[in-house]
Enzyme design. Structure first.
Site, PDB file in Angstrom:
ATOM      1  N   SER A 131       0.847  -1.194   0.000  1.00 54.00           N
ATOM      2  CA  SER A 131       0.000   0.000   0.000  1.00 54.00           C
ATOM      3  C   SER A 131       0.877   1.237   0.000  1.00 54.00           C
ATOM      4  CB  SER A 131      -0.914   0.012   1.230  1.00 54.00           C
ATOM      5  OG  SER A 131      -1.577   1.264   1.343  1.00 54.00           O
ATOM      6  N   TYR A 155      -2.363  -0.476  10.265  1.00 57.49           N
ATOM      7  CA  TYR A 155      -2.396  -0.932   8.872  1.00 57.49           C
ATOM      8  C   TYR A 155      -1.117  -0.522   8.149  1.00 57.49           C
ATOM      9  CZ  TYR A 155      -3.919  -1.319   3.998  1.00 57.49           C
ATOM     10  OH  TYR A 155      -4.020  -1.628   2.654  1.00 57.49           O
TER      11      TYR A 155
END
Length: 260
Positions: free
Chosen positions: A148, A162
């Site tokens: 990501s 995350y």
């Protein structure tokens, strides 16, 4: 343009096999579909057998379905063993399975951290190591991790856990590339920004929020599963035969265009 007339194979993955985790939905399904259309025989991995079978019905009939909870310690090794038994070999591994957590950093619990790390970090590490050893024994292969942009390039409030797990994925990518490059195994990562998926459904169904975010993207749109799948295909195929240990941001220019 006829690809074969230009020296490029129309189906560059003919004769190869691919394991796609998180293959029962969204990005994973899109990746599996494109790899299959490129000629690969695919094994889909995920928690929901029903979802995996629904995707498999849209792919070639010899698609394999391997239900597994990759957050469990023994699951990664078992998945690779099962894929080798069913496919005969594993040439490509796409570590796509993952989850998000938006708990504020001062309210995070150890249990939340352990649960997300198990799926987002530990699973791709163990899957990658197990698959790489097998790939080395058959002459090489390609591992593609889905990371990501918030893992290493940009921080967003409320995504500390995350982001930490996705930063680990980038580190795992570089480390496995160093470990296995001499044996013909390439390891790279794709870093999406906001892409249509179950996790981003709240964005795509809220026109005001979607428009506000889209305005931050140089290309004027948010990501689609096919965008990520095309990058995965590049890393999985011989088109990237001299590329390893790299991370590619597939973000519609979000990082370059974002201004605070």
């Amino acid at each position: 343009m006829n690809e074969e007339s230009e020296g490029l194979p129309a189906r560059p993955l003919i004769g190869r096999t691919a394991v796609v985790t998180g293959g029962g939905r969204c990005v994973g399904a899109g990746v599996a579909g494109l790899l299959a259309r490129a000629g690969a025989r695919v094994a889909l991995v995920g928690r929901s057998e029903d979802s995996l079978r629904a995707v498999a019905r849209e792919l070639p009939r010899d698609t394999e379905v391997i239900p597994a909870d990759l957050s469990q310690p023994d699951a990664p090794a078992a998945v690779i063993d099962a894929a080798i038994r069913r496919l005969g070999k594993v040439n490509i591994l796409v570590n796509n399975a993952g989850a998000e957590n938006f708990t504020p950093s001062d309210q995070l619990t150890a249990q939340e951290a352990d649960e997300l790390w198990a799926l987002n970090g530990r699973a791709p590490l163990l899957l990658g190591g197990k698959a790489a050893a097998h790939m080395a024994s058959i002459g090489g292969g390609s591992i593609v991790n889905i990371s990501s942009v918030v893992g290493s390039e940009r921080s967003i409030r409320g995504q500390s856990l995350y982001a930490a797990t996705k930063g680990a994925v980038d580190a795992i990518t570089r480390s496995l590339a160093a470990d296995w490059g001499g044996k013909g195994v390439r390891v790279n990562a794709v870093r999406p920004a906001v892409t249509r998926s179950d996790m981003s459904a709240a964005i795509f169904t809220n026109p005001d929020l979607k428009n506000a975010l889209t305005a931050q993207y140089a290309l004027g749109r948010l990501g689609e599963p096919e965008d990520i799948a095309q990058a995965v295909l590049f890393f999985a195929s011989d088109a990237s035969s001299y590329v390893t240990g790299q991370t590619l941001s597939v973000d519609g220019g979000w990082i370059s265009a974002l201004v605070h």
